[in-house]
Design an enzyme around this catalytic site. Structure first.
Site, PDB file in Angstrom:
ATOM      1  N   HIS A  57       3.744   8.191   7.230  1.00  0.00           N
ATOM      2  CA  HIS A  57       3.247   6.850   6.939  1.00  0.00           C
ATOM      3  C   HIS A  57       3.998   5.853   7.823  1.00  0.00           C
ATOM      4  CE1 HIS A  57       1.354   7.497   2.686  1.00  0.00           C
ATOM      5  NE2 HIS A  57       0.930   8.376   3.579  1.00  0.00           N
ATOM      6  N   GLU A  59       5.375   2.942   7.203  1.00  0.00           N
ATOM      7  CA  GLU A  59       6.615   2.403   6.644  1.00  0.00           C
ATOM      8  C   GLU A  59       7.739   3.436   6.742  1.00  0.00           C
ATOM      9  OE1 GLU A  59       3.589   2.664   5.260  1.00  0.00           O
ATOM     10  OE2 GLU A  59       3.287   1.175   3.667  1.00  0.00           O
ATOM     11  N   CYS A  85       2.497   2.551  -0.262  1.00  0.00           N
ATOM     12  CA  CYS A  85       1.976   3.463  -1.290  1.00  0.00           C
ATOM     13  C   CYS A  85       3.008   3.688  -2.383  1.00  0.00           C
ATOM     14  CB  CYS A  85       1.566   4.788  -0.661  1.00  0.00           C
ATOM     15  SG  CYS A  85       2.914   5.737   0.054  1.00  0.00           S
ATOM     16  N   CYS A  95       6.187   5.556  -0.100  1.00  0.00           N
ATOM     17  CA  CYS A  95       6.865   4.497   0.648  1.00  0.00           C
ATOM     18  C   CYS A  95       7.600   3.544  -0.287  1.00  0.00           C
ATOM     19  CB  CYS A  95       5.864   3.762   1.539  1.00  0.00           C
ATOM     20  SG  CYS A  95       5.276   4.814   2.887  1.00  0.00           S
TER      21      CYS A  95
HETATM   22 ZN   LIG Z   1       3.121   5.242   2.304  1.00  0.00          ZN
END
Ligand SMILES: [Zn+2]
Length: 165
Positions: A57, A59, A85, A95
């Site tokens: 992801h 982040e 998320c 995240c």
């Molecule tokens: Zn995420």
């Protein structure tokens, strides 16, 4: 919130959205961009979806880079084109958990995560943990455009605060 905070937020969200265009497209996950900025206004790390591997992801990629560089993230702001998320399909930590682990105190995002893959509740979880969260749904169209392979024109929009329209 001061005008200068809003102006800074919008500038970094534009940067995050630009970064999201670098993400390899996937049918199973959103294309997201992320920038982490320190208290002096310097960008300390950036990331985008699937930057290092198929599951990464944005982040997470940015946080890992900042950690490798020895940055103290406890005075930084994380800007993401999508709500971080709070849950994910892969077995990795969300995240939200990563943000809380490194102590990032402020998160700014453009578009609330649509419940296409999971009901993520990222903003709610961050706020519950004491993180300051700001969102700018005015950028929604740009984020949807980057994810047009996932989000059709009729995709339901969320109201700020997470309730589905
Ligand atoms: Zn995420």
């Amino acid at each position: 919130m001061t005008l200068s905070t809003e102006a800074r937020d919008r500038a970094w969200l534009r940067e995050a959205i630009l970064l999201s265009h670098a993400a390899p497209r996937s049918k199973r996950a959103f294309s997201v961009g992320c920038a982490i900025v320190d208290s002096e206004g310097r960008c300390v790390a950036t990331g985008y979806s699937r930057e290092n591997d198929d599951l990464a992801h944005a982040e997470e990629a940015a946080i890992e880079k900042a950690q490798r560089a020895g940055v103290d993230l406890r005075a930084c702001t994380l800007y993401s084109s999508l709500e971080p998320c709070g849950a994910r399909l892969s077995p990795r930590r969300s995240c939200v958990v990563r943000i809380l682990e490194v102590g990032i105190p402020q998160v700014v995002y453009a578009y609330a995560e649509p419940s296409l893959f999971v009901e993520a509740h990222g903003e709610r979880l961050l706020r519950a943990a004491g993180v300051e969260v700001r969102s700018y749904p005015e950028f929604a169209d740009e984020v949807v455009a980057v994810n047009s392979h996932l989000l059709g024109a009729t995709e339901e929009r969320k109201r700020p605060g997470g309730e589905r329209v």
